[in-house]
Structure formats: structure tokens, C-alpha cells
Write a protein that holds these residues in place. Sequence first.
Motif, PDB file in Angstrom:
ATOM      1  N   THR A 184       0.841  -1.198   0.000  1.00 43.89           N
ATOM      2  CA  THR A 184       0.000   0.000   0.000  1.00 43.89           C
ATOM      3  C   THR A 184       0.879   1.253   0.000  1.00 43.89           C
ATOM      4  OG1 THR A 184      -0.246  -0.220   2.406  1.00 43.89           O
ATOM      5  CG2 THR A 184      -2.013  -1.095   1.027  1.00 43.89           C
ATOM      6  N   VAL A 185       1.947   1.163  -0.780  1.00 41.74           N
ATOM      7  CA  VAL A 185       2.752   2.313  -1.197  1.00 41.74           C
ATOM      8  C   VAL A 185       2.919   2.162  -2.698  1.00 41.74           C
ATOM      9  CG1 VAL A 185       3.993   2.592   0.981  1.00 41.74           C
ATOM     10  CG2 VAL A 185       4.944   1.101  -0.791  1.00 41.74           C
ATOM     11  N   SER A 186       3.174   3.256  -3.402  1.00 40.57           N
ATOM     12  CA  SER A 186       3.341   3.161  -4.851  1.00 40.57           C
ATOM     13  C   SER A 186       4.815   3.067  -5.194  1.00 40.57           C
ATOM     14  CB  SER A 186       2.679   4.348  -5.552  1.00 40.57           C
ATOM     15  OG  SER A 186       3.267   5.567  -5.154  1.00 40.57           O
ATOM     16  N   LEU A 187       5.104   2.290  -6.231  1.00 36.71           N
ATOM     17  CA  LEU A 187       6.479   1.980  -6.608  1.00 36.71           C
ATOM     18  C   LEU A 187       6.795   2.573  -7.974  1.00 36.71           C
ATOM     19  CD1 LEU A 187       6.477  -1.791  -5.578  1.00 36.71           C
ATOM     20  CD2 LEU A 187       7.335   0.148  -4.245  1.00 36.71           C
ATOM     21  N   PRO A 188       7.968   3.209  -8.129  1.00 41.73           N
ATOM     22  CA  PRO A 188       8.322   3.769  -9.435  1.00 41.73           C
ATOM     23  C   PRO A 188       8.619   2.689 -10.473  1.00 41.73           C
ATOM     24  CG  PRO A 188      10.143   3.991  -7.894  1.00 41.73           C
ATOM     25  CD  PRO A 188       8.967   3.504  -7.093  1.00 41.73           C
ATOM     26  N   SER A 189       9.013   1.521 -10.017  1.00 47.65           N
ATOM     27  CA  SER A 189       9.240   0.357 -10.870  1.00 47.65           C
ATOM     28  C   SER A 189       9.111  -0.877  -9.981  1.00 47.65           C
ATOM     29  CB  SER A 189      10.624   0.415 -11.535  1.00 47.65           C
ATOM     30  OG  SER A 189      11.646   0.442 -10.552  1.00 47.65           O
ATOM     31  N   ILE A 190       9.162  -2.043 -10.568  1.00 45.36           N
ATOM     32  CA  ILE A 190       9.016  -3.280  -9.798  1.00 45.36           C
ATOM     33  C   ILE A 190      10.403  -3.818  -9.472  1.00 45.36           C
ATOM     34  CG2 ILE A 190       8.024  -5.592  -9.736  1.00 45.36           C
ATOM     35  CD1 ILE A 190       5.989  -3.283  -9.837  1.00 45.36           C
ATOM     36  N   PRO A 191      10.819  -3.765  -8.207  1.00 42.00           N
ATOM     37  CA  PRO A 191      12.132  -4.321  -7.853  1.00 42.00           C
ATOM     38  C   PRO A 191      12.141  -5.833  -8.037  1.00 42.00           C
ATOM     39  CG  PRO A 191      10.917  -3.690  -5.875  1.00 42.00           C
ATOM     40  CD  PRO A 191      10.104  -3.214  -7.043  1.00 42.00           C
ATOM     41  N   ALA A 192      13.275  -6.369  -8.436  1.00 42.25           N
ATOM     42  CA  ALA A 192      13.393  -7.808  -8.645  1.00 42.25           C
ATOM     43  C   ALA A 192      13.104  -8.595  -7.370  1.00 42.25           C
ATOM     44  CB  ALA A 192      14.792  -8.146  -9.170  1.00 42.25           C
ATOM     45  N   SER A 193      13.259  -7.940  -6.214  1.00 40.09           N
ATOM     46  CA  SER A 193      13.021  -8.625  -4.942  1.00 40.09           C
ATOM     47  C   SER A 193      11.566  -9.026  -4.754  1.00 40.09           C
ATOM     48  CB  SER A 193      13.465  -7.733  -3.781  1.00 40.09           C
ATOM     49  OG  SER A 193      12.797  -6.480  -3.820  1.00 40.09           O
ATOM     50  N   LEU A 194      10.629  -8.343  -5.426  1.00 38.60           N
ATOM     51  CA  LEU A 194       9.216  -8.680  -5.228  1.00 38.60           C
ATOM     52  C   LEU A 194       8.835 -10.009  -5.879  1.00 38.60           C
ATOM     53  CD1 LEU A 194       7.337  -5.250  -5.416  1.00 38.60           C
ATOM     54  CD2 LEU A 194       7.958  -6.593  -3.411  1.00 38.60           C
ATOM     55  N   PRO A 195       9.044 -10.206  -7.185  1.00 36.24           N
ATOM     56  CA  PRO A 195       8.732 -11.539  -7.708  1.00 36.24           C
ATOM     57  C   PRO A 195       9.588 -12.631  -7.072  1.00 36.24           C
ATOM     58  CG  PRO A 195       9.786 -10.165  -9.396  1.00 36.24           C
ATOM     59  CD  PRO A 195       9.436  -9.271  -8.259  1.00 36.24           C
ATOM     60  N   ALA A 196      10.834 -12.295  -6.689  1.00 39.59           N
ATOM     61  CA  ALA A 196      11.693 -13.298  -6.059  1.00 39.59           C
ATOM     62  C   ALA A 196      11.128 -13.763  -4.726  1.00 39.59           C
ATOM     63  CB  ALA A 196      13.099 -12.731  -5.865  1.00 39.59           C
ATOM     64  N   ALA A 197      10.397 -12.889  -4.019  1.00 43.20           N
ATOM     65  CA  ALA A 197       9.859 -13.230  -2.698  1.00 43.20           C
ATOM     66  C   ALA A 197       8.490 -13.896  -2.766  1.00 43.20           C
ATOM     67  CB  ALA A 197       9.775 -11.977  -1.832  1.00 43.20           C
ATOM     68  N   LEU A 198       7.946 -14.083  -3.969  1.00 44.48           N
ATOM     69  CA  LEU A 198       6.671 -14.774  -4.106  1.00 44.48           C
ATOM     70  C   LEU A 198       6.892 -16.277  -4.191  1.00 44.48           C
ATOM     71  CD1 LEU A 198       4.720 -12.569  -6.681  1.00 44.48           C
ATOM     72  CD2 LEU A 198       4.115 -12.929  -4.275  1.00 44.48           C
ATOM     73  N   ASN A 199       6.090 -17.023  -3.459  1.00 42.43           N
ATOM     74  CA  ASN A 199       6.074 -18.471  -3.607  1.00 42.43           C
ATOM     75  C   ASN A 199       5.466 -18.835  -4.953  1.00 42.43           C
ATOM     76  OD1 ASN A 199       7.174 -19.005  -1.040  1.00 42.43           O
ATOM     77  ND2 ASN A 199       5.165 -18.784  -0.064  1.00 42.43           N
ATOM     78  N   PRO A 200       5.684 -20.061  -5.447  1.00 40.07           N
ATOM     79  CA  PRO A 200       5.049 -20.478  -6.704  1.00 40.07           C
ATOM     80  C   PRO A 200       3.535 -20.238  -6.651  1.00 40.07           C
ATOM     81  CG  PRO A 200       6.675 -22.097  -6.029  1.00 40.07           C
ATOM     82  CD  PRO A 200       6.577 -21.102  -4.898  1.00 40.07           C
ATOM     83  N   GLY A 201       3.033 -19.592  -7.683  1.00 40.32           N
ATOM     84  CA  GLY A 201       1.607 -19.267  -7.726  1.00 40.32           C
ATOM     85  C   GLY A 201       1.229 -18.050  -6.909  1.00 40.32           C
ATOM     86  N   GLY A 202       2.221 -17.384  -6.319  1.00 38.30           N
ATOM     87  CA  GLY A 202       1.942 -16.216  -5.481  1.00 38.30           C
ATOM     88  C   GLY A 202       1.478 -15.021  -6.293  1.00 38.30           C
ATOM     89  N   ARG A 203       0.927 -14.025  -5.580  1.00 32.67           N
ATOM     90  CA  ARG A 203       0.308 -12.884  -6.245  1.00 32.67           C
ATOM     91  C   ARG A 203       0.805 -11.587  -5.622  1.00 32.67           C
ATOM     92  NH1 ARG A 203      -4.127 -12.332  -9.611  1.00 32.67           N
ATOM     93  NH2 ARG A 203      -5.466 -10.484  -9.393  1.00 32.67           N
ATOM     94  N   LEU A 204       1.116 -10.625  -6.490  1.00 29.94           N
ATOM     95  CA  LEU A 204       1.572  -9.290  -6.091  1.00 29.94           C
ATOM     96  C   LEU A 204       0.487  -8.277  -6.400  1.00 29.94           C
ATOM     97  CD1 LEU A 204       3.735  -7.039  -5.479  1.00 29.94           C
ATOM     98  CD2 LEU A 204       4.385  -7.235  -7.894  1.00 29.94           C
ATOM     99  N   VAL A 205       0.251  -7.359  -5.451  1.00 27.13           N
ATOM    100  CA  VAL A 205      -0.673  -6.241  -5.665  1.00 27.13           C
ATOM    101  C   VAL A 205       0.027  -4.974  -5.210  1.00 27.13           C
ATOM    102  CG1 VAL A 205      -2.933  -5.245  -5.159  1.00 27.13           C
ATOM    103  CG2 VAL A 205      -2.661  -7.731  -5.233  1.00 27.13           C
ATOM    104  N   THR A 206       0.100  -3.992  -6.093  1.00 27.28           N
ATOM    105  CA  THR A 206       0.709  -2.718  -5.733  1.00 27.28           C
ATOM    106  C   THR A 206       0.151  -1.631  -6.640  1.00 27.28           C
ATOM    107  OG1 THR A 206       2.815  -1.592  -5.281  1.00 27.28           O
ATOM    108  CG2 THR A 206       2.715  -2.943  -7.264  1.00 27.28           C
ATOM    109  N   THR A 207       0.616  -0.413  -6.448  1.00 26.03           N
ATOM    110  CA  THR A 207       0.294   0.678  -7.361  1.00 26.03           C
ATOM    111  C   THR A 207       1.592   1.250  -7.900  1.00 26.03           C
ATOM    112  OG1 THR A 207       0.210   2.273  -5.531  1.00 26.03           O
ATOM    113  CG2 THR A 207      -1.876   1.266  -6.212  1.00 26.03           C
ATOM    114  N   LEU A 208       1.502   1.915  -9.050  1.00 25.03           N
ATOM    115  CA  LEU A 208       2.674   2.484  -9.701  1.00 25.03           C
ATOM    116  C   LEU A 208       2.761   3.966  -9.398  1.00 25.03           C
ATOM    117  CD1 LEU A 208       2.431   0.692 -13.166  1.00 25.03           C
ATOM    118  CD2 LEU A 208       3.781   0.021 -11.161  1.00 25.03           C
TER     119      LEU A 208
END
Length: 378
Positions: A184-208
Motif C-alpha cells: 500500500t505504497v506506490s512503486l516507481p518500478s518493480i524491484p526484482a526482490s518482489l517476484p523473487a519473494a513470491l512463492n510459486p503461484g503467489g500474487r503481487l498487488v501494488t500501485t505504480l
Amino acid sequence: MTLPDWKPHAERLAAEVTHPQSRWRPAVASTPRHVFVPRWWGDGADGRTLGDGASGPRRWMRVAYSNTSLVTRIGSRHADHAEPGEKADGLPTSSSTLPWLVVRMYQHARIADASRVLVTAGSGYGTALACRRLADRQVTSIDVDPYLVAAAAERLDTIGLRPTVRVCDITGPLPGTYDRIVATVSLPSIPASLPAALNPGGRLVTTLAGTGLVLTADKTEDGGAVGQIECEGAGFMSARHGEDYPPDLFDVMGDFEEKDDGEESVSPYPVIDVQQAWELWSTFSLEVPGVEHRFRQGQGRGTAWMAHPDGSWAKASAMRDEPARVIQGGPRRLWDELDRIRRRWLVDGRLYTYGARASITPDGVLTLSRGGWSVTVG
């Protein structure tokens, strides 16, 4: 101090922001939001004014259980540390987000009963909702600000909730892996750490950052993620890395209000407050990233300013429905870029940001596409 009973207020708020059959309704109804906002910065004609729950318990209940965002920090000054009667100026740097939007972000995450989730802390209220919906052992809450983390953890503990709470920058390495990440903060880009921290089938929700766009994406086998821009808008404060945001471009590059030494032209369109036209603002921010905006309205005349880190600037002014007189300088013509997008909007009858397909590579490069339109972020 004797407080009014908070439960009827929470139940009313739950009825306002959730469907009767929603699994989030009991979470909202059973969470004492006032615990997380004992003080806040309210709106004032000459700056943000301090609101203090202890000095007005009835008002505290009314404010805390309203479906509004409550600003808790301006610049580096948290309302918890302010003196009675103090005012604050500057950009908000933390808040308790309006409850409907917190719930909506969680709904976009499609949280299951067994999900392990990472959320951003802020005041701690959103973390409390996640703990009520799941179990506190399933929830990790992070923030870059040590005081916010300590205050959130303490207030969560007072209502019997003990999730994992850590000081952590969401744009850097994260303290585990998760089935859902909701920022629930907005990100200027998607850091590689976010998909890396998702388990298989995991889901990311954010704003740009710089847009009103909600991004949802599900992890793919290659370590990236695919999803979409949801067909609704939301705005959050941008992720920060220190106590405050850096000075805005208007302060760094000088006062533009009287600037008139650029190239003059007349736009075919009226002046617009770009940041209030979310579809236009979002598209412009993606295609011309890094632009900052100011707007002023008075006596029927609107004036808009733009500034970019490369030194480009623009000023446009006009009465309400008249073509704008434009002055632009620097290496790019920012208002011409805006008019180019507005022309496409008129010709096509729409822009292509909302509903766009999203693809994230394992190293965090985000590509948005819809129809013949495409843009890459990061």
C-alpha cells in the motif's frame, strides 16, 4: 479518560466498506482503528493542524471510523510527537489509508485462508485487518521507518495481535517468501526482490508511482509474473528511502511561476489539472516518466506547471474553456507531449492504461500493453 464504545463505530464502518457476505466484514468490525491513529494531521486553511484523540474522544471516534485516509506524518514530523496546537507543512509521508481501499487491495490479492502475506505497515491498521482475516502468524508487516514499525507493533500488541513486524525497504531484499504481497505504497518500478519473494503461484498487488494504477500479477514458472492493470484507480504515497522525500523539482530548478523565457504556443485544448484526470495522468506518467506537476485555479483562470529532471519545463494558462497559452523550455516540450496523448484520447475515445496486460521479468522489468499500445517500466 473514558472513551465511547468503539464497537458500534467499527460495525458501521464495516457496513459501509464491505459486502454483508464479505470475509473482510468481521475483520473491519472487530478492529479498533482509533488505537492506530491516536493523533493525526487534519486539513487546515494555513497548514495541517494536529488532531488529538485524547482531547476530544467523541470527535476521535467520528474521525477514526470514517472511510477516509488519516495523515499521521508530514515530512519527518509524526503527529505522535507534535505539540498541542502545532501545524505542519510539507508532503504526507505516512497515513492510515481509507479502510475501503485497504480492503479493496486485499480483495485484489485473492487471499486464501492458508495464505502467508507480506503487507506494508504504515499506521498498523491494515496489518491488523490482515491478522483478523487470517492469523497473526501468517502476516509479515514491513516499513522503512523504524518509528512506524515500533509504534505499529506496540499498538498491534495492545489488541492481542503479534504478527512479524520488521524494518525493511520494500524495494530491497525481503525477510522471507510469501503467497501474497500487498504494497500500500506506490512503486516507481518493480524491484526484482518482489517476484523473487513470491512463492510459486503467489500474487503481487501494488500501485505504480505517478499514476492511479493498481497492478496485480501472478508469479510464473520462470520467476517473473503476469497480470493486468485493474480497471479502477487508486493512489498511495510513493515508497521512500529516508525520513522524507527529496526536494521537488520546482524547488531545485527555481520558481517557474513567472517564467516566460521559453517557446510560446497556443494549445488546441484548455488547461487541465493533470493529476486530477487519472487516466490522462497515468498514461502521461508512463510515457514521459519523472514529470512533476503544479496547478492553481483562481478567478476562473487555471494555470499548470510541469518540470522534469532533464531541465524541461512548461507553463500553461487559460480561462476555463479557452485554448491554453503555453510557454515551454528545456530539451523537451512537455506540454506538446501531453497534447499528443490528449489528441489520441479524443481520436480513439479512450486511453489504454486501465485493463492493460502486465508482464514482469524475473529482474523486475514491467511491460504494459493493450491493443497497439505498449510501454516498459524499469
